[in-house]
Design a protein around this motif. Structure first.
Motif, PDB file in Angstrom:
ATOM      1  N   VAL A 243       8.865   2.319  -2.674  1.00  0.00           N
ATOM      2  CA  VAL A 243       8.307   1.986  -1.357  1.00  0.00           C
ATOM      3  C   VAL A 243       6.781   1.994  -1.452  1.00  0.00           C
ATOM      4  O   VAL A 243       6.185   2.933  -2.005  1.00  0.00           O
ATOM      5  N   GLU A 244       6.138   0.943  -0.919  1.00  0.00           N
ATOM      6  CA  GLU A 244       4.677   0.869  -0.913  1.00  0.00           C
ATOM      7  C   GLU A 244       4.133   1.682   0.263  1.00  0.00           C
ATOM      8  O   GLU A 244       4.737   1.741   1.333  1.00  0.00           O
ATOM      9  N   GLY A 245       2.989   2.315   0.019  1.00  0.00           N
ATOM     10  CA  GLY A 245       2.373   3.096   1.087  1.00  0.00           C
ATOM     11  C   GLY A 245       1.049   3.690   0.656  1.00  0.00           C
ATOM     12  O   GLY A 245       0.426   3.220  -0.301  1.00  0.00           O
ATOM     13  N   THR A 246       0.646   4.770   1.337  1.00  0.00           N
ATOM     14  CA  THR A 246      -0.663   5.374   1.121  1.00  0.00           C
ATOM     15  C   THR A 246      -0.537   6.884   1.048  1.00  0.00           C
ATOM     16  O   THR A 246       0.304   7.485   1.733  1.00  0.00           O
ATOM     17  N   LEU A 247      -1.364   7.506   0.200  1.00  0.00           N
ATOM     18  CA  LEU A 247      -1.461   8.962   0.170  1.00  0.00           C
ATOM     19  C   LEU A 247      -2.538   9.402   1.161  1.00  0.00           C
ATOM     20  O   LEU A 247      -3.669   8.894   1.138  1.00  0.00           O
ATOM     21  N   SER A 250      -3.928  15.693   4.949  1.00  0.00           N
ATOM     22  CA  SER A 250      -3.760  16.110   6.337  1.00  0.00           C
ATOM     23  C   SER A 250      -3.545  17.617   6.415  1.00  0.00           C
ATOM     24  O   SER A 250      -2.541  18.126   5.901  1.00  0.00           O
ATOM     25  N   ASN A 251      -4.492  18.329   7.032  1.00  0.00           N
ATOM     26  CA  ASN A 251      -4.363  19.777   7.256  1.00  0.00           C
ATOM     27  C   ASN A 251      -4.022  20.543   5.985  1.00  0.00           C
ATOM     28  O   ASN A 251      -3.131  21.391   5.975  1.00  0.00           O
ATOM     29  N   GLY A 252      -4.749  20.230   4.926  1.00  0.00           N
ATOM     30  CA  GLY A 252      -4.560  20.945   3.672  1.00  0.00           C
ATOM     31  C   GLY A 252      -3.388  20.473   2.845  1.00  0.00           C
ATOM     32  O   GLY A 252      -3.123  21.008   1.767  1.00  0.00           O
ATOM     33  N   SER A 253      -2.641  19.458   3.325  1.00  0.00           N
ATOM     34  CA  SER A 253      -1.508  18.938   2.574  1.00  0.00           C
ATOM     35  C   SER A 253      -1.785  17.490   2.179  1.00  0.00           C
ATOM     36  O   SER A 253      -2.732  16.869   2.667  1.00  0.00           O
ATOM     37  N   VAL A 254      -0.965  16.978   1.288  1.00  0.00           N
ATOM     38  CA  VAL A 254      -1.029  15.557   0.927  1.00  0.00           C
ATOM     39  C   VAL A 254       0.315  14.946   1.275  1.00  0.00           C
ATOM     40  O   VAL A 254       1.369  15.464   0.901  1.00  0.00           O
ATOM     41  N   ARG A 255       0.267  13.833   1.993  1.00  0.00           N
ATOM     42  CA  ARG A 255       1.493  13.206   2.459  1.00  0.00           C
ATOM     43  C   ARG A 255       1.534  11.747   2.015  1.00  0.00           C
ATOM     44  O   ARG A 255       0.493  11.103   1.866  1.00  0.00           O
ATOM     45  N   PHE A 256       2.761  11.266   1.806  1.00  0.00           N
ATOM     46  CA  PHE A 256       2.953   9.838   1.559  1.00  0.00           C
ATOM     47  C   PHE A 256       3.442   9.214   2.848  1.00  0.00           C
ATOM     48  O   PHE A 256       4.419   9.674   3.451  1.00  0.00           O
ATOM     49  N   LYS A 257       2.765   8.128   3.259  1.00  0.00           N
ATOM     50  CA  LYS A 257       3.190   7.399   4.453  1.00  0.00           C
ATOM     51  C   LYS A 257       3.375   5.929   4.102  1.00  0.00           C
ATOM     52  O   LYS A 257       2.506   5.320   3.472  1.00  0.00           O
ATOM     53  N   ASP A 258       4.537   5.392   4.509  1.00  0.00           N
ATOM     54  CA  ASP A 258       4.779   3.975   4.222  1.00  0.00           C
ATOM     55  C   ASP A 258       4.162   3.106   5.303  1.00  0.00           C
ATOM     56  O   ASP A 258       3.627   3.602   6.302  1.00  0.00           O
ATOM     57  N   GLU A 259       4.210   1.789   5.101  1.00  0.00           N
ATOM     58  CA  GLU A 259       3.545   0.859   6.020  1.00  0.00           C
ATOM     59  C   GLU A 259       4.202   0.831   7.397  1.00  0.00           C
ATOM     60  O   GLU A 259       3.543   0.564   8.402  1.00  0.00           O
ATOM     61  N   SER A 260       5.503   1.107   7.453  1.00  0.00           N
ATOM     62  CA  SER A 260       6.208   1.039   8.738  1.00  0.00           C
ATOM     63  C   SER A 260       5.978   2.280   9.595  1.00  0.00           C
ATOM     64  O   SER A 260       6.229   2.266  10.795  1.00  0.00           O
ATOM     65  N   GLY A 261       5.553   3.367   8.955  1.00  0.00           N
ATOM     66  CA  GLY A 261       5.377   4.623   9.675  1.00  0.00           C
ATOM     67  C   GLY A 261       6.640   5.454   9.770  1.00  0.00           C
ATOM     68  O   GLY A 261       6.629   6.560  10.314  1.00  0.00           O
ATOM     69  N   ILE A 262       7.740   4.955   9.228  1.00  0.00           N
ATOM     70  CA  ILE A 262       9.003   5.706   9.279  1.00  0.00           C
ATOM     71  C   ILE A 262       9.003   6.836   8.257  1.00  0.00           C
ATOM     72  O   ILE A 262       9.499   7.932   8.520  1.00  0.00           O
ATOM     73  N   ILE A 263       8.441   6.574   7.072  1.00  0.00           N
ATOM     74  CA  ILE A 263       8.421   7.585   6.023  1.00  0.00           C
ATOM     75  C   ILE A 263       7.110   8.373   6.094  1.00  0.00           C
ATOM     76  O   ILE A 263       6.019   7.801   6.040  1.00  0.00           O
ATOM     77  N   ASP A 264       7.240   9.671   6.221  1.00  0.00           N
ATOM     78  CA  ASP A 264       6.097  10.580   6.245  1.00  0.00           C
ATOM     79  C   ASP A 264       6.531  11.851   5.519  1.00  0.00           C
ATOM     80  O   ASP A 264       7.156  12.736   6.108  1.00  0.00           O
ATOM     81  N   LEU A 265       6.224  11.929   4.211  1.00  0.00           N
ATOM     82  CA  LEU A 265       6.753  12.991   3.356  1.00  0.00           C
ATOM     83  C   LEU A 265       5.617  13.790   2.726  1.00  0.00           C
ATOM     84  O   LEU A 265       4.625  13.223   2.269  1.00  0.00           O
ATOM     85  N   GLU A 266       5.802  15.103   2.702  1.00  0.00           N
ATOM     86  CA  GLU A 266       4.766  15.985   2.155  1.00  0.00           C
ATOM     87  C   GLU A 266       4.980  16.194   0.656  1.00  0.00           C
ATOM     88  O   GLU A 266       6.074  16.563   0.209  1.00  0.00           O
ATOM     89  N   ILE A 267       3.927  15.968  -0.126  1.00  0.00           N
ATOM     90  CA  ILE A 267       3.987  16.150  -1.578  1.00  0.00           C
ATOM     91  C   ILE A 267       3.901  17.645  -1.889  1.00  0.00           C
ATOM     92  O   ILE A 267       3.040  18.345  -1.349  1.00  0.00           O
ATOM     93  N   PRO A 268       4.790  18.174  -2.753  1.00  0.00           N
ATOM     94  CA  PRO A 268       4.731  19.605  -3.093  1.00  0.00           C
ATOM     95  C   PRO A 268       3.364  20.006  -3.656  1.00  0.00           C
ATOM     96  O   PRO A 268       2.704  19.222  -4.355  1.00  0.00           O
ATOM     97  N   ALA A 269       2.975  21.231  -3.366  1.00  0.00           N
ATOM     98  CA  ALA A 269       1.644  21.710  -3.748  1.00  0.00           C
ATOM     99  C   ALA A 269       1.410  21.605  -5.246  1.00  0.00           C
ATOM    100  O   ALA A 269       0.298  21.249  -5.695  1.00  0.00           O
ATOM    101  N   GLU A 270       2.432  21.896  -6.064  1.00  0.00           N
ATOM    102  CA  GLU A 270       2.246  21.895  -7.518  1.00  0.00           C
ATOM    103  C   GLU A 270       2.025  20.499  -8.086  1.00  0.00           C
ATOM    104  O   GLU A 270       1.605  20.359  -9.243  1.00  0.00           O
ATOM    105  N   LYS A 271       2.289  19.466  -7.298  1.00  0.00           N
ATOM    106  CA  LYS A 271       2.085  18.096  -7.770  1.00  0.00           C
ATOM    107  C   LYS A 271       0.759  17.502  -7.299  1.00  0.00           C
ATOM    108  O   LYS A 271       0.372  16.414  -7.751  1.00  0.00           O
ATOM    109  N   ARG A 272       0.059  18.186  -6.430  1.00  0.00           N
ATOM    110  CA  ARG A 272      -1.106  17.570  -5.785  1.00  0.00           C
ATOM    111  C   ARG A 272      -2.290  17.387  -6.716  1.00  0.00           C
ATOM    112  O   ARG A 272      -3.076  16.455  -6.556  1.00  0.00           O
ATOM    113  N   GLY A 327      12.343   0.635   7.703  1.00  0.00           N
ATOM    114  CA  GLY A 327      11.179  -0.177   8.064  1.00  0.00           C
ATOM    115  C   GLY A 327      11.148  -1.517   7.362  1.00  0.00           C
ATOM    116  O   GLY A 327      10.078  -2.004   6.982  1.00  0.00           O
ATOM    117  N   GLY A 328      12.321  -2.123   7.173  1.00  0.00           N
ATOM    118  CA  GLY A 328      12.384  -3.416   6.509  1.00  0.00           C
ATOM    119  C   GLY A 328      12.549  -3.323   5.004  1.00  0.00           C
ATOM    120  O   GLY A 328      12.706  -4.345   4.326  1.00  0.00           O
TER     121      GLY A 328
END
Length: 368
Positions: A243-247, A250-272, A327-328
């Protein structure tokens, strides 16, 4: 048996079409290596260059301790098994298997011993007096393999040998060729477009695309640690969800959000830490179907869940393949068969964020 080495090997056809680009590969003695990739990726051309059936444009091919660039195929001490079996229709199975040895003027007693030993290994002793037209596809393929075995070659080369067989026979012959490799302790190079064949048979897999070797690794290493988006999408059935999107920070976390806005997932701290320099940039998010987990309560968890409508429910026996419209973008989950998802209703799945992949949107190389 023998080690096979390709050093900076290229193949350019008339008109400038570069079929294989600077291939470097070492196949160790007694190793089973599978070349895999889509049609036109250069895998069969690479195999044919090793066999001597195609001239190389540049580079070196070494079998054992011998540079074979200018050695004709018959003197390379290799045996090749083709997709179309290439049996002589007017000869019995016995004569098909013995023919190469007869041409090389082996003693009659040795020829008979080798043919019968190979027939015993392959379970075709009772077929030795039949002609190819009286054999099934699987039996013909065994004869083709037997013809190679009697040669006692340094290297076995297989060019998509199972593609003409039905699904059940392919599974059976996969296992038989793997057992054959173990019993013969021989060097084998096997070409296929079927990534399931590659995963189940090879000690190592060579993934190719557009004439370029993308990655060489053991099957599970390839599956869990792909070097780029192509390898990730090609290896695995069903394939990895991409899925294409952006990192976003946000508030000390890193999240992946897709273009549709349906996917909003927090990346685990050890991967950041690996994502430094990619925050705010476009990336491709990847997750395998088995890491899309059934949410028992069907209540979305912030930063971990995807809630989307079900398009297709595909029962597979012990599992269900679930296709969702996110989101398509179509995404696939592999869940237990005791779940009861309904088509055209929303379903909540929890993403195993410990196993996700992130790829650079420009280079398509793996970030995490």
């Amino acid at each position: 048996m023998a080690r096979v080495e390709l050093r900076n090997v290229r193949k350019v056809y008339p008109g400038g079409v570069e079929a294989v680009k600077n291939a470097d590969l070492v196949v160790n003695d007694k190793e089973f290596v599978v070349l895999v990739g889509p049609s036109g990726c250069g895998k069969s051309t690479t195999l044919r260059m090793i066999a001597g059936l195609e001239e190389i444009t540049d580079g070196e091919i070494i079998i054992g301790d011998t540079l074979v660039n200018d050695v004709p195929p018959k003197n390379r001490d290799i045996a090749m098994v083709f997709q179309n079996y290439a049996l002589y229709p007017h000869m019995t199975v016995y004569k098909n298997m013995a023919f190469g040895l007869i041409l090389r003027k082996y003693p009659k007693q040795e020829i008979d011993q080798r043919v019968r030993e190979a027939a015993e290994i392959l379970g075709i002793t009772e077929l030795l007096d039949r002609r190819p037209k009286a054999l099934s596809g699987g039996q013909r393929q065994r004869v083709a393999v037997g013809r190679a075995i009697v040669r006692h070659p340094k290297v076995f080369l297989f060019d998509e040998p199972l593609s003409n067989l039905d699904a059940k026979l392919r599974v059976q012959m996969r296992a038989e060729i793997s057992k054959l490799h173990i019993s013969l302790q021989s060097t084998m190079i096997y070409v296929t477009h079927d990534q399931i064949e590659a995963m189940t048979m090879g000690d190592r897999i060579v993934v190719m695309l557009d004439g370029v070797i993308q990655q060489v690794a053991a099957p599970l290493d390839l599956y869990h640690n792909p070097v780029n988006k192509f390898v990730a999408s090609f290896i695995g059935s069903p394939p990895m969800n991409l899925v294409e999107g952006t990192l976003v920070a946000s508030n000390g976390s890193v999240r992946f959000k897709d273009e549709s806005g349906i996917i909003d997932l927090e990346i685990p701290a050890e991967k950041r830490a690996a994502l430094d320099g990619h925050i705010g940039k476009r990336v491709t998010f990847g997750v395998r179907p088995e890491d899309m987990l059934e949410n028992v309560t069907q209540t979305a968890v912030e930063g971990r869940s995807i809630d989307a409508p079900v398009e297709v429910v595909e029962p597979m026996g012990s599992e269900i393949n679930l296709y969702l419209d996110v989101g398509g973008v179509s995404m696939t989950a592999r869940i237990k068969a005791d779940a009861e998802p309904k088509v055209n209703t929303n379903h909540v799945l929890d993403v195993n964020m410990d196993n996700v992949h992130i790829f650079d949107a420009d280079t398509e190389l793996t970030i995490i």
